[in-house]
Scaffold this motif. Structure first.
Motif, PDB file in Angstrom:
ATOM      1  N   UNK A 194       1.114  -1.384   0.297  1.00 42.72           N
ATOM      2  CA  UNK A 194      -0.079   0.073  -0.253  1.00 42.72           C
ATOM      3  C   UNK A 194       1.044   1.942  -0.073  1.00 42.72           C
ATOM      4  N   UNK A 195       0.637   2.141  -0.392  1.00 44.45           N
ATOM      5  CA  UNK A 195       0.595   3.786  -0.576  1.00 44.45           C
ATOM      6  C   UNK A 195       0.067   4.444  -0.642  1.00 44.45           C
ATOM      7  N   UNK A 196       0.563   5.827  -0.287  1.00 42.09           N
ATOM      8  CA  UNK A 196      -0.465   7.088  -0.316  1.00 42.09           C
ATOM      9  C   UNK A 196      -1.007   7.268  -2.197  1.00 42.09           C
ATOM     10  N   UNK A 197      -2.069   8.359  -2.236  1.00 43.06           N
ATOM     11  CA  UNK A 197      -2.888   8.618  -3.605  1.00 43.06           C
ATOM     12  C   UNK A 197      -2.833   9.709  -3.736  1.00 43.06           C
ATOM     13  N   UNK A 198      -2.859  10.529  -4.536  1.00 41.73           N
ATOM     14  CA  UNK A 198      -2.604  12.323  -4.849  1.00 41.73           C
ATOM     15  C   UNK A 198      -3.449  12.575  -4.327  1.00 41.73           C
ATOM     16  N   UNK A 199      -4.642  12.247  -4.106  1.00 39.57           N
ATOM     17  CA  UNK A 199      -5.611  12.577  -3.142  1.00 39.57           C
ATOM     18  C   UNK A 199      -5.569  12.538  -1.805  1.00 39.57           C
ATOM     19  N   UNK A 200      -4.046  11.711  -1.280  1.00 38.29           N
ATOM     20  CA  UNK A 200      -3.430  12.002   0.298  1.00 38.29           C
ATOM     21  C   UNK A 200      -3.232  13.115  -0.028  1.00 38.29           C
TER      22      UNK A 200
END
Length: 200
Positions: A147-153
């Motif tokens: 898992x990784x963070x998104x652009x929305x994050x």
């Protein structure tokens, strides 16, 4: 164990296994049943969901069975994902998000080792809110999801890139998770305050 109970147990196992799912052989081992019986129960469970027009379905992906939602219902799930405020994150979800943000890419098992508790629901919540997503598979037994963070994050926290994350004083202390979570919370809090001021 009677057949009805077996199907009920399998349904619970699929729910708990989440996105990773389980193979028929794994289910047979866990329930101590013959593989052909486990496969038959899985197929019948799949048919039950279809015939009863349930909101979930049993799908088989890459050899593993798992529970999934119906594609036709996707617009409603999108409304759920985007309607709640980004600030409505539970402590568990915020802790999980901090771990992913600072230590990505990371598996669910690694997250749970750091938190010391199950994190399936928190991961599901963050995934639904488009704050984290699958970025690959780990080179380990079972090829667990990374898992990784998104652009929305980044957008939600007012960050141009991950390099702008507040820097903890040290990752070596036992309080590192608490510190990371607090830094992330402070960043979110300041961003929400800024957004409130910017509202017309």
């Amino acid at each position: 164990m009677d057949y009805k109970t077996l199907k009920s147990i399998i349904e619970g196992l699929l729910f708990l296994s989440g996105d990773e799912g389980l193979s028929a052989r794994q289910i047979a081992e866990i329930t101590e049943q013959r593989p052909d019986l486990a496969t038959r129960a899985l197929d019948e469970l799949k048919d039950d969901y279809i015939s009863q027009e349930r909101g979930l379905q049993v799908v088989q992906i890459a050899g593993n069975y798992r529970l999934a939602t119906l594609p036709d219902h996707a617009p409603y799930f999108e409304r759920l994902a985007y309607s709640p405020s980004r600030s409505s994150l539970s402590q568990a979800a915020l802790e999980t998000l901090a771990i992913v943000a600072y230590r990505q890419p990371i598996t669910r098992v690694e997250i749970e080792e750091i938190r010391g508790v199950k994190s399936e629901r928190a991961i599901h919540t963050l995934n639904n809110k488009d704050l984290i997503h699958e970025v690959g598979r780990a080179e380990a037994v079972g090829r667990p999801i990374l898992y990784g963070t998104t652009k929305s994050f980044l957008d939600s926290f007012g960050l141009a890139s991950l390099k702008e994350l507040p820097e903890p004083s040290s990752f070596d202390t036992s309080d590192s998770l608490e510190e990371e979570t607090q830094l992330l919370f402070n960043k979110l809090d300041s961003q929400l305050t800024f957004d409130d001021v910017e509202q017309p």
